[in-house]
Design a protein around this motif. Structure first.
Motif, PDB file in Angstrom:
ATOM      1  N   LEU A 147      36.825 -39.876-115.298  1.00 20.37           N
ATOM      2  CA  LEU A 147      36.732 -40.680-114.082  1.00 20.37           C
ATOM      3  C   LEU A 147      35.727 -41.802-114.335  1.00 20.37           C
ATOM      4  N   SER A 148      36.127 -43.042-114.097  1.00 24.55           N
ATOM      5  CA  SER A 148      35.257 -44.166-114.423  1.00 24.55           C
ATOM      6  C   SER A 148      35.363 -45.251-113.363  1.00 24.55           C
ATOM      7  N   GLU A 149      34.361 -46.153-113.376  1.00 20.67           N
ATOM      8  CA  GLU A 149      34.325 -47.350-112.530  1.00 20.67           C
ATOM      9  C   GLU A 149      34.456 -47.009-111.052  1.00 20.67           C
ATOM     10  N   LEU A 150      33.770 -45.956-110.599  1.00 19.44           N
ATOM     11  CA  LEU A 150      33.789 -45.593-109.189  1.00 19.44           C
ATOM     12  C   LEU A 150      32.977 -46.590-108.378  1.00 19.44           C
ATOM     13  N   THR A 151      33.456 -46.927-107.209  1.00 18.83           N
ATOM     14  CA  THR A 151      32.715 -47.826-106.328  1.00 18.83           C
ATOM     15  C   THR A 151      31.582 -47.098-105.616  1.00 18.83           C
ATOM     16  N   ALA A 152      31.550 -45.780-105.683  1.00 13.10           N
ATOM     17  CA  ALA A 152      30.442 -44.961-105.168  1.00 13.10           C
ATOM     18  C   ALA A 152      30.517 -43.614-105.886  1.00 13.10           C
ATOM     19  N   PHE A 153      29.416 -42.862-105.856  1.00 11.99           N
ATOM     20  CA  PHE A 153      29.334 -41.538-106.470  1.00 11.99           C
ATOM     21  C   PHE A 153      29.513 -41.575-107.992  1.00 11.99           C
ATOM     22  N   GLN A 154      29.296 -42.732-108.634  1.00 15.09           N
ATOM     23  CA  GLN A 154      29.529 -42.831-110.074  1.00 15.09           C
ATOM     24  C   GLN A 154      28.672 -41.836-110.854  1.00 15.09           C
ATOM     25  N   GLU A 155      27.412 -41.705-110.457  1.00 17.96           N
ATOM     26  CA  GLU A 155      26.510 -40.826-111.212  1.00 17.96           C
ATOM     27  C   GLU A 155      26.944 -39.371-111.114  1.00 17.96           C
ATOM     28  N   ASP A 156      27.450 -38.959-109.924  1.00 14.92           N
ATOM     29  CA  ASP A 156      27.803 -37.565-109.723  1.00 14.92           C
ATOM     30  C   ASP A 156      29.234 -37.254-110.166  1.00 14.92           C
ATOM     31  N   LEU A 157      30.195 -38.092-109.734  1.00 16.19           N
ATOM     32  CA  LEU A 157      31.595 -37.789-110.000  1.00 16.19           C
ATOM     33  C   LEU A 157      32.123 -38.497-111.239  1.00 16.19           C
ATOM     34  N   GLY A 158      31.497 -39.595-111.636  1.00 13.31           N
ATOM     35  CA  GLY A 158      31.969 -40.321-112.804  1.00 13.31           C
ATOM     36  C   GLY A 158      31.629 -39.595-114.092  1.00 13.31           C
ATOM     37  N   GLY A 159      32.415 -39.885-115.146  1.00 18.54           N
ATOM     38  CA  GLY A 159      32.135 -39.303-116.447  1.00 18.54           C
ATOM     39  C   GLY A 159      33.292 -38.461-116.952  1.00 18.54           C
ATOM     40  N   ILE A 160      32.995 -37.615-117.931  1.00 16.02           N
ATOM     41  CA  ILE A 160      34.016 -36.812-118.607  1.00 16.02           C
ATOM     42  C   ILE A 160      33.922 -35.372-118.108  1.00 16.02           C
ATOM     43  N   TRP A 161      35.020 -34.887-117.516  1.00 14.92           N
ATOM     44  CA  TRP A 161      35.100 -33.531-116.982  1.00 14.92           C
ATOM     45  C   TRP A 161      36.043 -32.704-117.862  1.00 14.92           C
ATOM     46  N   LEU A 162      35.617 -31.504-118.216  1.00 12.70           N
ATOM     47  CA  LEU A 162      36.474 -30.597-118.972  1.00 12.70           C
ATOM     48  C   LEU A 162      37.256 -29.724-117.995  1.00 12.70           C
ATOM     49  N   ILE A 163      38.580 -29.698-118.152  1.00 13.10           N
ATOM     50  CA  ILE A 163      39.426 -28.866-117.295  1.00 13.10           C
ATOM     51  C   ILE A 163      39.434 -27.458-117.873  1.00 13.10           C
ATOM     52  N   VAL A 164      38.813 -26.512-117.160  1.00 14.97           N
ATOM     53  CA  VAL A 164      38.670 -25.154-117.672  1.00 14.97           C
ATOM     54  C   VAL A 164      39.653 -24.189-117.026  1.00 14.97           C
ATOM     55  N   GLU A 165      40.309 -24.618-115.951  1.00 12.39           N
ATOM     56  CA  GLU A 165      41.333 -23.782-115.330  1.00 12.39           C
ATOM     57  C   GLU A 165      42.383 -24.692-114.735  1.00 12.39           C
ATOM     58  N   CYS A 166      43.632 -24.441-115.070  1.00 13.45           N
ATOM     59  CA  CYS A 166      44.690 -25.308-114.569  1.00 13.45           C
ATOM     60  C   CYS A 166      45.853 -24.475-114.076  1.00 13.45           C
ATOM     61  N   GLU A 167      46.117 -24.592-112.801  1.00 16.28           N
ATOM     62  CA  GLU A 167      47.285 -24.008-112.194  1.00 16.28           C
ATOM     63  C   GLU A 167      48.032 -25.107-111.457  1.00 16.28           C
ATOM     64  N   GLU A 168      49.219 -24.793-111.012  1.00 16.82           N
ATOM     65  CA  GLU A 168      50.044 -25.821-110.388  1.00 16.82           C
ATOM     66  C   GLU A 168      49.377 -26.402-109.147  1.00 16.82           C
ATOM     67  N   ASP A 169      48.652 -25.577-108.399  1.00 17.52           N
ATOM     68  CA  ASP A 169      48.050 -26.038-107.153  1.00 17.52           C
ATOM     69  C   ASP A 169      46.528 -26.000-107.174  1.00 17.52           C
ATOM     70  N   GLU A 170      45.938 -25.809-108.351  1.00 12.30           N
ATOM     71  CA  GLU A 170      44.472 -25.726-108.408  1.00 12.30           C
ATOM     72  C   GLU A 170      43.981 -26.104-109.795  1.00 12.30           C
ATOM     73  N   LEU A 171      42.930 -26.923-109.846  1.00 10.60           N
ATOM     74  CA  LEU A 171      42.261 -27.282-111.090  1.00 10.60           C
ATOM     75  C   LEU A 171      40.779 -26.982-110.946  1.00 10.60           C
ATOM     76  N   GLU A 172      40.184 -26.476-112.017  1.00  5.46           N
ATOM     77  CA  GLU A 172      38.732 -26.279-112.040  1.00  5.46           C
ATOM     78  C   GLU A 172      38.172 -27.126-113.176  1.00  5.46           C
ATOM     79  N   ILE A 173      37.200 -28.009-112.855  1.00  3.38           N
ATOM     80  CA  ILE A 173      36.653 -28.923-113.845  1.00  3.38           C
ATOM     81  C   ILE A 173      35.140 -28.787-113.871  1.00  3.38           C
ATOM     82  N   ILE A 174      34.551 -29.001-115.070  1.00  2.00           N
ATOM     83  CA  ILE A 174      33.098 -28.888-115.220  1.00  2.00           C
ATOM     84  C   ILE A 174      32.584 -30.100-115.983  1.00  2.00           C
TER      85      ILE A 174
END
Length: 773
Positions: free
Chosen positions: A302-329
């Motif tokens: 996630l990049s170039e956010l107009t807000a929350f860049q420090e918290d939500l921006g960056g590289i997230w590893l997807i550690v759980e993936c289901e059709e209706d749910e994702l868990e990222i760290i």
């Protein structure tokens, strides 16, 4: 499950395994990279130990316990048939047999004695059913076992002594050997360094393998396997499937760490952009997204956010993936994304019209500046009132109307001063029973419903008592500085709106005149002030604020004074009950409450602890974990009875101790030497307020006073300067609005040597360590 006791022969214990080690001669090598050693108790050591723990879940069809497994072979009786389970594959046949038995009275009966193997490979002989059931009942899964990844053996470790010489090579052939080896690091070889020899191959439960080449890759791979662990059907996340799922619907964010981003919705678009909506006080947030498949899994960028860049921006590893749910760290942050495919716009004109007439509404908009929002009251005849419960005796602030254009619903406001800037047509974009969100161009307006009586605000308050220390004990004026707002309304969590003001007399508070302007620094003797709380319907109550001045520093030093004095320089025990025998010891007080004690006769050191707190007779300094001959006499709590910049006198019952300051023990902390060392290599911010949030960045200080911060695939350019004054200062700037903006500050150098700098700015601590590789 029922177990029946049967006699059988006692199984012998499994023989203790042996490490295979070899050493032809001592070999000199270069100092191994600190990041590649296996440190006892470290994150990597714990992950390796969890991955090699005995998996007690694989035979749950026998014992229904994750805390241990039953040593095979084991004999059981099922439906009158005696069966011997020889190996793990036999458990699948047992499971098939149990599924075929329809008689609920058929149970597994064990033939005792048998042996159970705990998660730490401890073997225990079980003689009876009661003993076995006791171990099952007390199982609480304390051992953290990672079941989905294994090492491909053999692997080997190099052992170095403190001279950085290879003194041994340990070859490991199994999980049990590796577990025991890691356990031994906590108790043995304290003076040795252990390094894993790469490359190392990991085997996942689905048969896939992964080759890792360093500690970081190994740690990430084991952690990713732990997050994605599925006993029955371990699967890996597929980038194409994730991309398709992300585009199908919007996703609700569940912030499992701090709840800062709960109830926000993110919509991923096919053009690589995304929109986050639902944040109170913030317009819709936009940015860009991408997926990347790596050796340790799929990453969401996630990049170039107009807000929350420090918290939500960056590289997230997807550690759980289901059709209706994702868990990222990302680092210590963890988010859960839940798919929301409800696409119908369920906002109805009639619902909006009826809801607005119920209770009152708190308005929030990005257009609010220097205005305290008040409740909005909408009447059936199209009038809008602010701060009045029914509008019967007040002039309305303006009018409103509701219109429908095509498929869009609009709230049309025509308001007077000071809310005229809200006048216009606002399109409804989100609706709930108690919340409506509107937009007008790039602006937003959110109304949230409050149905409590405005007068309920008075239930939030009572009288206050604030105590502060005499701000200058050298002058007996009996006055102190009080932050009356922070210690009154700042301690109250009240949902009802109100207006607060402070006054010197009750009459002024009642008339709402002569309010105290600077409520954060009120210099006063002990007295009573008055707090006026006015509700949104103009009703008010008055509360007493009692100010109490105390003489908190009878010996002329506050706790903060003592802390600062101790950390400025080195100290020597020049007098202990009239003796100077302890004067050979140099005491260095560090900010992290670490005390380094150096015997100046042989340069040996002891690491101890120190802390301060307020006692009945003044400031108390506690010395803890002082393990050394003679100097251990300073252990315990000492009250400061005299202090100055150069000397501290302590007392403890019948003991007295004098410390004298020596600021000439460290000649490195000067402008020229610090600058020379900064320019030689790069520096890693290994600690920021106790966290390693910046440890993946390196800082390059250049001779033209430019600064380059590089890490996580990004580069930032700033500047720096060094200045010698009352202390040594390192000024870092030019990093505003970047992911590393917290590194920019006016830092005071409080500890320095050629490889490490400890910096302080306000309440922030930054530790830099030199990296010359």
């Amino acid at each position: 499950m029922k177990f029946l006791m049967k006699p059988t022969l006692l199984l012998t214990f499994f023989a203790l395994f042996l490490f295979t080690s070899c050493q032809d001669e001592v070999v000199d090598i270069i100092d191994p990279n600190e990041q590649e050693t296996i440190v006892p108790g470290s994150r990597l050591a714990n992950l390796m130990r969890s991955a090699t723990s005995n998996d007690g879940s694989y035979d749950n069809i026998l014992d229904n316990s994750d805390c241990f497994s039953i040593e095979l072979p084991v004999t059981i009786i099922l439906d009158g048939i005696t069966i011997t389970i020889e190996e793990a594959d036999d458990l699948d046949e047992l499971e098939d047999l149990l599924e075929e038995l329809v008689d609920n009275e058929d149970f597994i009966d064990f033939v005792f004695p048998l042996t159970i193997i705990l998660n730490d490979y401890t073997e225990i002989v079980i003689e009876s059913l009661d003993q076995l059931e006791a171990y099952i009942d007390q199982c609480d899964n304390d051992e953290d076992v990672i079941e989905c990844v294994d090492f491909q053996y053999p692997i080997s470790f190099s052992v170095f002594n403190t001279e950085f010489q290879v003194i041994d090579t340990i070859v490991i052939e199994s999980d049990q050997q590796l577990y025991a080896f890691l356990e031994s690091l906590d108790d043995e070889n304290a003076a040795l360094l252990i390094s894993l020899n790469f490359p190392v191959t990991l085997v996942y439960a689905n048969g896939d393998t992964l080759v890792v080449n360093n500690n970081q890759e190994l740690s990430d791979a084991i952690e990713a396997a732990e997050e994605d662990c599925d006993d029955d059907d371990p699967t890996l996340c597929d980038e194409d499937e994730i991309a398709q799922n992300l585009l199908e619907c919007r996703w609700e964010i569940d912030d499992t760490n701090f709840n800062d981003f709960d109830d926000l919705y993110i919509t991923f678009n096919a053009n690589g952009g995304f929109v986050i909506e639902g944040a109170p006080g913030t317009a819709n947030v936009t940015g860009n997204w991408d997926l990347q498949t790596t050796d340790i899994g799929v990453k969401l960028i996630l990049s170039e956010l107009t807000a929350f860049q420090e918290d939500l921006g960056g590289i997230w590893l997807i550690v759980e993936c289901e059709e209706d749910e994702l868990e990222i760290i990302k680092g210590d942050l963890e988010l859960e994304l839940d798919r929301d495919c409800e696409t119908d716009f369920n906002c109805e004109v009639q619902d909006l019209a009826e809801d607005l007439l119920e209770c009152y509404w708190i308005g929030v908009s990005n257009l609010f500046e220097n205005i305290t929002p008040q409740p909005f009251y909408f009447t059936a005849n199209g009038e809008v009132y602010l701060g009045n419960a029914n509008g019967s005796d007040e002039t309305p602030t303006g009018t409103y109307d509701i219109a429908v254009t095509g498929s869009s619903i609009y709230l049309i406001l025509d308001l007077g001063v000071p809310y005229e800037f809200l006048s216009g047509e606002w399109q409804l974009v989100e609706c709930d029973d108690d919340r409506y969100e509107f937009i007008n161009g790039d602006n937003y307006l959110v109304f949230e419903q409050e149905c409590e009586d405005p007068s309920d605000v008075f239930e939030c308050f009572s009288d206050f008592v604030i105590t502060a220390c005499d701000e200058n004990n050298d002058i007996d004026d009996g006055k102190a500085i009080f932050n009356i707002s922070a210690n009154t309304i700042g301690t109250v969590d009240c949902v009802a709106p109100y207006t607060a003001s402070f006054h010197e007399t009750e009459a002024d508070a009642s008339s709402n005149i002569n309010a105290i302007i600077n409520t954060e620094e009120v210099l006063s003797a002990s007295t009573v002030l008055y707090l006026r709380i006015e509700a949104s319907n103009s009703e008010f109550e008055i509360y007493e604020v009692v100010l109490v001045v105390e003489d908190c520093e009878p010996n002329g030093c506050s706790e903060l004074d003592v802390d600062n004095i101790l950390m400025e320089c080195s100290w020597f025990v020049t007098n202990y009950n009239g003796s100077d025998d302890l004067s050979i010891y140099q005491l260095d007080f560090n900010m992290d409450q670490e005390l380094i004690i150096t015997n100046t006769t042989d340069n040996s050191t002891i690491t101890a602890g120190w802390s301060t707190f307020g006692g009945p007779d003044g400031v108390v300094v506690e010395f803890s974990n002082v393990n050394g001959s003679n100097i251990q006499a300073i252990s315990g709590n000492w009250t400061v009875v005299e202090c100055s910049g150069e000397i501290l006198v302590f007392a403890r019952e019948n003991d007295q101790m004098v410390l004298e300051r020596d600021c000439n023990t460290n000649n490195f902390c000067n402008e020229q030497d610090v600058l020379a060392n900064l320019l030689e290599c790069v520096w890693v911010p290994v600690n920021y307020n106790g966290d390693d949030v910046f440890v993946n960045y390196v800082m390059q200080f250049n001779s033209d006073q430019s600064l380059i911060v590089e890490g996580n695939g990004m580069n930032f350019t700033g500047n720096y300067s060094i200045q010698q004054g009352s202390a040594l200062f390192l000024f870092i700037g030019g990093l505003d609005n970047t992911e590393v903006q917290d590194l920019g500050a006016d830092w005071t150098v409080v500890e320095c040597n050629s490889n490490r700098l400890e910096l302080v700015s306000n309440n922030n601590i930054l530790v830099l360590e030199r990296e010359c590789n």
